[in-house]
Write a protein that holds these residues in place. Structure first.
Motif, PDB file in Angstrom:
ATOM      1  N   THR A 177      46.432  43.536  21.510  1.00 61.19           N
ATOM      2  CA  THR A 177      45.971  44.894  21.789  1.00 61.19           C
ATOM      3  C   THR A 177      45.146  44.969  23.071  1.00 61.19           C
ATOM      4  OG1 THR A 177      43.984  44.580  20.416  1.00 61.19           O
ATOM      5  CG2 THR A 177      45.939  45.551  19.352  1.00 61.19           C
ATOM      6  N   GLY A 178      44.989  43.829  23.750  1.00 60.54           N
ATOM      7  CA  GLY A 178      44.295  43.832  25.024  1.00 60.54           C
ATOM      8  C   GLY A 178      42.796  43.666  24.945  1.00 60.54           C
ATOM      9  N   GLN A 179      42.242  43.426  23.756  1.00 64.07           N
ATOM     10  CA  GLN A 179      40.803  43.187  23.651  1.00 64.07           C
ATOM     11  C   GLN A 179      40.439  41.881  24.354  1.00 64.07           C
ATOM     12  OE1 GLN A 179      39.437  43.668  19.573  1.00 64.07           O
ATOM     13  NE2 GLN A 179      41.038  45.176  19.224  1.00 64.07           N
ATOM     14  N   TYR A 180      41.343  40.912  24.264  1.00 65.47           N
ATOM     15  CA  TYR A 180      41.270  39.731  25.117  1.00 65.47           C
ATOM     16  C   TYR A 180      42.440  39.828  26.080  1.00 65.47           C
ATOM     17  CZ  TYR A 180      37.685  37.412  22.347  1.00 65.47           C
ATOM     18  OH  TYR A 180      36.508  37.094  21.720  1.00 65.47           O
ATOM     19  N   ARG A 181      42.195  39.578  27.352  1.00 63.14           N
ATOM     20  CA  ARG A 181      43.209  39.741  28.374  1.00 63.14           C
ATOM     21  C   ARG A 181      43.696  38.381  28.881  1.00 63.14           C
ATOM     22  NH1 ARG A 181      43.131  44.564  31.007  1.00 63.14           N
ATOM     23  NH2 ARG A 181      45.134  43.817  31.820  1.00 63.14           N
ATOM     24  N   PRO A 182      44.859  38.335  29.534  1.00 60.89           N
ATOM     25  CA  PRO A 182      45.348  37.070  30.097  1.00 60.89           C
ATOM     26  C   PRO A 182      44.280  36.393  30.955  1.00 60.89           C
ATOM     27  CG  PRO A 182      47.053  38.723  30.217  1.00 60.89           C
ATOM     28  CD  PRO A 182      45.829  39.430  29.733  1.00 60.89           C
TER      29      PRO A 182
END
Length: 245
Positions: A39-44
């Motif tokens: 969900t993008g809470q942690y990003r690449p």
């Protein structure tokens, strides 16, 4: 659900005990971490520290380690320098290679569906998947799930178990790519209208046409998803971050 914070351990909303009766602690941690990443809470590029995650989830470091190991197998997490685990970040070349492999797998599925006696039933099932994709418009998380469900259903309808297993290994990296792309590009790639020509071509039973349409679909996805992010934060988003939060 796991939430990112700039300082301290991540905040975690812990499900009630009744909802955990059939879940192990590892499965609970795995679900929370997978959701945070997809969900993008942690990003690449974000660092995933065992100590902080264990504190945030109120579980042992060993349990977190097992969950992270599973996420490595899914392709969502990779080991960086000094063994530090980070959310996977794909280069433009890797994005292109990912969708080329998916095209090969899904192309095989398409040809096997067309050649099967159950083609009409398969087409009906794919149209139902398209309906769910259309219904998910406006809800990004639901749209991601519906998009991936459509493509997996395509592979599933081939009846080829090895094909399905291989595709599943690409699901994690695909999620990372979609979450990394700029909003408008990824929305177009996941629209029902973008997938409709594939189903129409299968229904007509022309394998060459279906392969051409699938190739155009994947080439379009590559062009949209491997480009650098748009907007004022493009420079920051194009490179891995040093830490989460």
């Amino acid at each position: 659900m796991l939430q990112r914070e700039t300082k301290g351990a991540p905040t975690v909303t812990v499900p009630t005990l009744s909802s955990l009766e059939r879940s192990t602690l590892r499965e609970r941690a795995l679900k929370a971490l997978r959701t945070a990443i997809t969900t993008g809470q942690y990003r690449p590029g974000d660092h995933l520290g065992e100590v902080e995650l264990a504190a945030g989830l109120s579980i042992s470091r060993g349990t977190v380690r097992e969950a992270l190991r599973h996420l490595q197998q899914e392709g969502l997490v990779v080991a960086g320098s000094r063994g530090m685990l980070r959310v996977r970040s794909l280069t433009p070349t890797e994005v292109e290679e990912l969708f080329q492999v998916r095209e090969a797998l899904e192309g095989l599925a398409v040809t096997q569906i067309i050649a099967s006696p159950g083609k009409e039933t398969a087409v009906a099932s794919l149209r139902e998947a398209l309906d769910r994709l259309g219904e998910a418009a406006g809800d990004f998380s639901a749209q991601v799930e519906a998009d991936l469900a459509f493509h997996f259903r395509l592979c599933e309808l081939s009846g080829n178990s090895m094909l399905m297993q291989t595709w599943r290994h690409l699901e994690g990296p695909t999620r990372v790519v979609v979450m990394s792309a700029a909003g408008e590009r990824r929305k177009v790639s996941m629209s029902a209208a973008h997938h409709l020509p594939i189903v129409d071509a299968i229904e007509r039973g022309n394998a060459d046409e279906a392969m051409r349409v699938l190739h155009e679909h994947m080439a379009s996805a590559i062009a949209k998803l491997k480009a650098a992010p748009d907007g004022p934060d493009a420079a920051d988003d194009a490179h891995p971050r040093n830490e989460a939060g």
